[in-house]
Design a protein around this motif. Structure first.
Motif, mmCIF file in Angstrom:
data_model
loop_
_atom_site.group_PDB
_atom_site.id
_atom_site.type_symbol
_atom_site.label_atom_id
_atom_site.label_comp_id
_atom_site.label_asym_id
_atom_site.label_seq_id
_atom_site.Cartn_x
_atom_site.Cartn_y
_atom_site.Cartn_z
ATOM 1 N N GLN A 13 0.803 -1.223 0.000
ATOM 2 C CA GLN A 13 0.000 0.000 0.000
ATOM 3 C C GLN A 13 0.836 1.274 0.000
ATOM 4 O O GLN A 13 0.306 2.376 0.137
ATOM 5 C CB GLN A 13 -0.925 0.004 1.229
ATOM 6 N N GLY A 14 2.148 1.133 -0.193
ATOM 7 C CA GLY A 14 3.027 2.294 -0.173
ATOM 8 C C GLY A 14 3.582 2.524 1.216
ATOM 9 O O GLY A 14 3.489 1.676 2.108
ATOM 10 N N GLY A 15 4.172 3.695 1.439
ATOM 11 C CA GLY A 15 4.775 3.978 2.729
ATOM 12 C C GLY A 15 5.482 5.312 2.744
ATOM 13 O O GLY A 15 5.193 6.201 1.942
ATOM 14 N N ALA A 16 6.432 5.452 3.668
ATOM 15 C CA ALA A 16 7.180 6.699 3.811
ATOM 16 C C ALA A 16 8.198 6.835 2.690
ATOM 17 O O ALA A 16 8.736 5.852 2.182
ATOM 18 C CB ALA A 16 7.878 6.733 5.164
ATOM 19 N N CYS A 17 8.474 8.064 2.306
ATOM 20 C CA CYS A 17 9.468 8.312 1.264
ATOM 21 C C CYS A 17 10.205 9.607 1.587
ATOM 22 O O CYS A 17 9.930 10.284 2.559
ATOM 23 C CB CYS A 17 8.820 8.364 -0.117
ATOM 24 N N GLY A 18 11.138 9.944 0.734
ATOM 25 C CA GLY A 18 11.963 11.132 0.925
ATOM 26 C C GLY A 18 13.250 10.941 0.166
ATOM 27 O O GLY A 18 13.304 11.113 -1.050
ATOM 28 N N TYR A 19 14.300 10.500 0.870
ATOM 29 C CA TYR A 19 15.569 10.206 0.223
ATOM 30 C C TYR A 19 15.661 8.745 -0.228
ATOM 31 O O TYR A 19 16.708 8.303 -0.697
ATOM 32 C CB TYR A 19 16.731 10.551 1.146
ATOM 33 N N GLU A 20 14.580 8.011 -0.070
ATOM 34 C CA GLU A 20 14.407 6.674 -0.648
ATOM 35 C C GLU A 20 13.051 6.649 -1.345
ATOM 36 O O GLU A 20 12.143 7.407 -0.971
ATOM 37 C CB GLU A 20 14.438 5.586 0.435
ATOM 38 N N THR A 21 12.902 5.784 -2.347
ATOM 39 C CA THR A 21 11.578 5.670 -2.958
ATOM 40 C C THR A 21 10.560 5.212 -1.923
ATOM 41 O O THR A 21 9.399 5.634 -1.939
ATOM 42 C CB THR A 21 11.588 4.694 -4.142
ATOM 43 N N ARG A 22 10.986 4.345 -0.998
ATOM 44 C CA ARG A 22 10.201 3.968 0.166
ATOM 45 C C ARG A 22 11.164 3.731 1.325
ATOM 46 O O ARG A 22 11.986 2.810 1.277
ATOM 47 C CB ARG A 22 9.386 2.678 -0.074
#
Length: 364
Positions: A289-298
């Protein structure tokens, strides 16, 4: 590369976080070898050459120094384009791996090491996501610009698609639109018609677009990732319209529970119930279902565990049904949720008071 007005201050803020963590754990040095963590430390500076290979640099942080270690052939570009003020450089001959090991050993100097990856003997390896959160105001500004540009690239690439285009052709159009805006397409997925119904992670093929198409990208710039999915159709969805509306309701639950302090297991339970409420009780099993991201795709994918959602972080939820998917990158900031990957030119539909992407119906 997009830079902040005061990279020295940004670096100082990040070093303060890292050194507090080091002091609390009795670490005399930190070793950063992962691409995302290097981009974070370098305030968006890029130690990437190929996504197929590790970064071309690594960093050692002590209470007094920040040193980036790299082969001498990387020196000119990284010093000119990737370093914020206050970073030292250490080089070794590219053909001498022993010189690299010796330099790394000298920089660490027998200290207890906090690391983001295996590679230093005796180091304690940890996930650095909590260190990188919350995003700094400067990172938030860069992320907003990235999200806007990524969404505009999708609109430009997918508006006016002609039947008969191969999935490869569509992927090429999208990659071009992203590259023109300074983004690296770390991932592009495209599926048309039967492949769209069958696969949740469809690499592009020679399959030709006839009726409906999905495009997905993870677009990277300044180390940050904007993740989004869009659907295009030659005709209104018809019998699938209700399913798509239901899917948006599932996403609405994910967005509604994206709040500081919510545990992943709580959100996981809510999203399972949301799938059941729209008549698809097992679809959550067929794709994450997706998740946290930022400096990684997840940074992490939603799981039934005690990981906590936190203010100042970004998320990309991607619920799906057969032939349907929705995804945007959103920012949780001061208890308010902001959609970063929005383009007002893309058609939208209101769900629970929030504008969400609709399926783009192509003009005949």
């Amino acid at each position: 590369m997009t830079r902040r007005d005061d990279p020295a201050r940004e670096l100082s803020d990040k070093l303060s976080r890292l050194r507090k963590t080091m002091a609390a754990g009795g670490f005399g040095a930190a070793h950063l070898a992962k691409l995302g963590n290097l981009a974070w430390l370098l305030c968006g500076g890029d130690a990437l050459v190929s996504f197929a290979d590790p970064p071309v640099a690594e960093a050692v942080v002590t209470p007094q120094r920040v040193v980036v270690l790299m082969a001498e052939i990387e020196r000119d570009r990284l010093e000119r384009e990737a370093f914020p003020p206050g970073v030292e450089a250490r080089y070794y001959p590219w053909h001498d791996p022993g010189a690299k090991r010796a330099a790394l050993g000298e920089l660490i100097g027998g200290r207890k090491v906090l690391a983001d990856a295996a590679g230093v003997a005796g180091a304690e390896v940890r996930d650095f996501w909590t260190l990188r959160t919350p995003l700094t105001p400067e990172e938030v500004a860069r992320y907003r610009a990235l999200g806007r540009d990524a969404a505009e690239a999708f609109t430009d690439a997918l508006t006016g698609l002609e039947p008969g285009l191969r999935e490869h052709d569509v992927a090429g159009r999208l990659a071009k639109a992203l590259r023109e805006r300074g983004m690296q397409p770390a991932l592009i997925l495209v599926a048309a018609d039967e492949r769209l119904k069958r696969y949740r992670h469809p690499l592009p093929t020679d399959n030709r677009f006839a009726e409906r198409l999905m495009a997905v990208a993870c677009a990277r710039r300044g180390g940050l990732y904007a993740n989004l999915t869009r659907l295009v159709s030659r005709r209104p969805l018809g019998e699938d319209a209700a399913a798509y509306r239901g899917l948006l309701e599932v996403e609405g639950v994910l967005l509604r529970y994206t709040q500081h302090g919510v545990l992943a297991r709580e959100l996981f339970r809510e999203v399972r119930e949301a799938y059941a409420a729209i008549g698809f009780p097992d679809e959550w099993r067929r794709h994450h279902q997706g998740g946290a991201c930022g400096y990684e795709t997840r940074d992490f994918v939603l799981q039934p565990n005690d990981t906590m959602l936190v203010d100042g972080s970004a998320y990309a939820w991607n619920p799906s049904l057969p032939g349907l998917k929705v995804e945007d990158t959103v920012l949780l900031l001061e208890d308010r949720l902001e959609v970063l990957t929005a383009d007002p030119r893309w058609p939208s539909v209101e769900v629970s008071g929030r504008a969400r992407p609709d399926v783009l119906v192509l003009e005949p």
